[in-house]
Design an enzyme around this catalytic site. Sequence first.
Site, mmCIF file in Angstrom:
data_model
loop_
_atom_site.group_PDB
_atom_site.id
_atom_site.type_symbol
_atom_site.label_atom_id
_atom_site.label_comp_id
_atom_site.label_asym_id
_atom_site.label_seq_id
_atom_site.Cartn_x
_atom_site.Cartn_y
_atom_site.Cartn_z
ATOM 1 N N ASP A 58 0.892 -1.155 0.000
ATOM 2 C CA ASP A 58 0.000 0.000 0.000
ATOM 3 C C ASP A 58 0.934 1.209 0.000
ATOM 4 O OD1 ASP A 58 -1.532 2.217 0.612
ATOM 5 O OD2 ASP A 58 -2.816 1.156 2.029
ATOM 6 N N TYR A 153 -8.692 14.376 -5.728
ATOM 7 C CA TYR A 153 -7.890 13.809 -6.822
ATOM 8 C C TYR A 153 -7.142 14.930 -7.557
ATOM 9 C CZ TYR A 153 -6.668 11.154 -11.023
ATOM 10 O OH TYR A 153 -5.978 10.550 -12.043
HETATM 11 N N1 LIG Z 1 -6.870 6.314 -16.642
HETATM 12 C C1 LIG Z 1 -6.815 7.609 -16.787
HETATM 13 O O1 LIG Z 1 -7.613 8.188 -17.550
HETATM 14 C C2 LIG Z 1 -5.746 8.416 -16.070
HETATM 15 C C3 LIG Z 1 -5.567 9.748 -16.461
HETATM 16 C C4 LIG Z 1 -4.610 10.507 -15.803
HETATM 17 C C5 LIG Z 1 -3.827 9.949 -14.796
HETATM 18 N N2 LIG Z 1 -4.028 8.654 -14.438
HETATM 19 C C6 LIG Z 1 -3.191 8.138 -13.361
HETATM 20 O O2 LIG Z 1 -2.524 6.970 -13.782
HETATM 21 C C7 LIG Z 1 -2.217 6.155 -12.651
HETATM 22 C C8 LIG Z 1 -2.662 4.732 -12.938
HETATM 23 O O3 LIG Z 1 -4.068 4.701 -13.034
HETATM 24 P P1 LIG Z 1 -4.872 3.730 -13.999
HETATM 25 O O4 LIG Z 1 -5.728 4.592 -14.855
HETATM 26 O O5 LIG Z 1 -3.957 2.767 -14.618
HETATM 27 O O6 LIG Z 1 -5.849 3.089 -12.913
HETATM 28 P P2 LIG Z 1 -6.176 1.570 -12.531
HETATM 29 O O7 LIG Z 1 -7.280 1.682 -11.547
HETATM 30 O O8 LIG Z 1 -6.395 0.775 -13.762
HETATM 31 O O9 LIG Z 1 -4.841 1.064 -11.814
HETATM 32 C C9 LIG Z 1 -4.418 1.570 -10.563
HETATM 33 C C10 LIG Z 1 -3.673 0.473 -9.812
HETATM 34 O O10 LIG Z 1 -3.207 1.018 -8.567
HETATM 35 C C11 LIG Z 1 -3.472 0.082 -7.541
HETATM 36 N N3 LIG Z 1 -3.597 0.787 -6.260
HETATM 37 C C12 LIG Z 1 -4.632 1.542 -5.831
HETATM 38 N N4 LIG Z 1 -4.374 2.015 -4.601
HETATM 39 C C13 LIG Z 1 -3.147 1.545 -4.240
HETATM 40 C C14 LIG Z 1 -2.339 1.679 -3.092
HETATM 41 N N5 LIG Z 1 -2.741 2.385 -2.037
HETATM 42 N N6 LIG Z 1 -1.122 1.080 -3.086
HETATM 43 C C15 LIG Z 1 -0.709 0.347 -4.135
HETATM 44 N N7 LIG Z 1 -1.448 0.152 -5.247
HETATM 45 C C16 LIG Z 1 -2.654 0.755 -5.304
HETATM 46 C C17 LIG Z 1 -4.761 -0.604 -7.950
HETATM 47 O O11 LIG Z 1 -4.948 -1.854 -7.286
HETATM 48 C C18 LIG Z 1 -4.568 -0.731 -9.456
HETATM 49 O O12 LIG Z 1 -3.902 -1.936 -9.798
HETATM 50 C C19 LIG Z 1 -2.928 6.803 -11.455
HETATM 51 O O13 LIG Z 1 -2.003 7.556 -10.707
HETATM 52 C C20 LIG Z 1 -3.952 7.704 -12.109
HETATM 53 O O14 LIG Z 1 -4.299 8.795 -11.292
HETATM 54 C C21 LIG Z 1 -4.963 7.866 -15.051
#
Ligand SMILES: NC(=O)c1ccc[n+]([C@@H]2O[C@H](COP(=O)([O-])OP(=O)(O)OC[C@H]3O[C@@H](n4cnc5c(N)ncnc54)[C@H](O)[C@@H]3O)[C@@H](O)[C@H]2O)c1
Length: 255
Positions: A58, A153
């Site tokens: 985490d 966020y």
């Molecule tokens: N998808 C989008 O449109 C988007 C856009 C901008 C930024 N992001 C950023 O990209 C990053 C990845 O997001 P994603 O879209 O791949 O989301 P996702 O939900 O597909 O993946 C996120 C992963 O992080 C893990 N996670 C969550 N909380 C956690 C914790 N406390 N400790 C360890 N692991 C944890 C989850 O289990 C999951 O596997 C994030 O930081 C998100 O804010 C995503």
Amino acid sequence: MPDLSGKAAIVTGCASGIGAATLRRLREDGAKVLGTDIDEATGNKICQKTGASFAVQDVSDRAGWEEIVAKAVSTFGRLDILVNNAGIVSGASIGDVDDETWDRVIAVNLTGTMAGCRAAISAMKDNPGGAKGSIINISSTTAMAPLPTDVGYSASKGGVRVLSKSVATWCAQQGYAIRCNTVIPGATETGILNAAEEATPGLKAAVAATSPMNRLADPAETAAAIAFLASDECPFMTGAELLVDGGALSIHPGF
Ligand SMILES: NC(=O)c1ccc[n+]([C@@H]2O[C@H](COP(=O)([O-])OP(=O)(O)OC[C@H]3O[C@@H](n4cnc5c(N)ncnc54)[C@H](O)[C@@H]3O)[C@@H](O)[C@H]2O)c1
């Protein structure tokens, strides 16, 4: 393709989306990788498939960061790359956010990223051959055009941008060849967005239309930018920000 052979990396949030794509990409480019996630079953499976190591983590657990970095160093003998990717949304506006919701999103997205940088630098500065490394922090276009519906966020992702610059300049002033840069993804086809689509049908198409390319990013496209920053291709890039948003923030809102 950037050459990452001989490099050792940690990728957080490796079980899904951008983290899983980054894990695959860094492996393809030759890095040894320790993937971490709170989702043990999926994270373990993805790591096994790609020949990466896995640890449950985490990222908001600050003490736990020392163990994760120690595991990477004991497994690989060094730490060259940290991708602070794990992140959550909170779905609460300033009108309805409670303290617990605010504290959790800040703890995971911002404090977790800081704790990762701090722990990684303490290992990277002692790398065999000298203080060297590359940290890539994942922000979001919501750090530049915030969501009225998710104050925590948006604020946490704004914090990540400034955090990266402070880390980058401090490392440079110490004489460390440890770079810290930010990748700023736009709407990307991942778990976060799929969950949002279930709550609000039609959201994905609406968000895709904000990009002049009229589509969402594939997570592999974001991973490509991360791999570039992780490599030795850009030794003078630190404190920089790479937008991977299909031009969404580059167009006048009227067009
Ligand atoms: N998808 C989008 O449109 C988007 C856009 C901008 C930024 N992001 C950023 O990209 C990053 C990845 O997001 P994603 O879209 O791949 O989301 P996702 O939900 O597909 O993946 C996120 C992963 O992080 C893990 N996670 C969550 N909380 C956690 C914790 N406390 N400790 C360890 N692991 C944890 C989850 O289990 C999951 O596997 C994030 O930081 C998100 O804010 C995503």
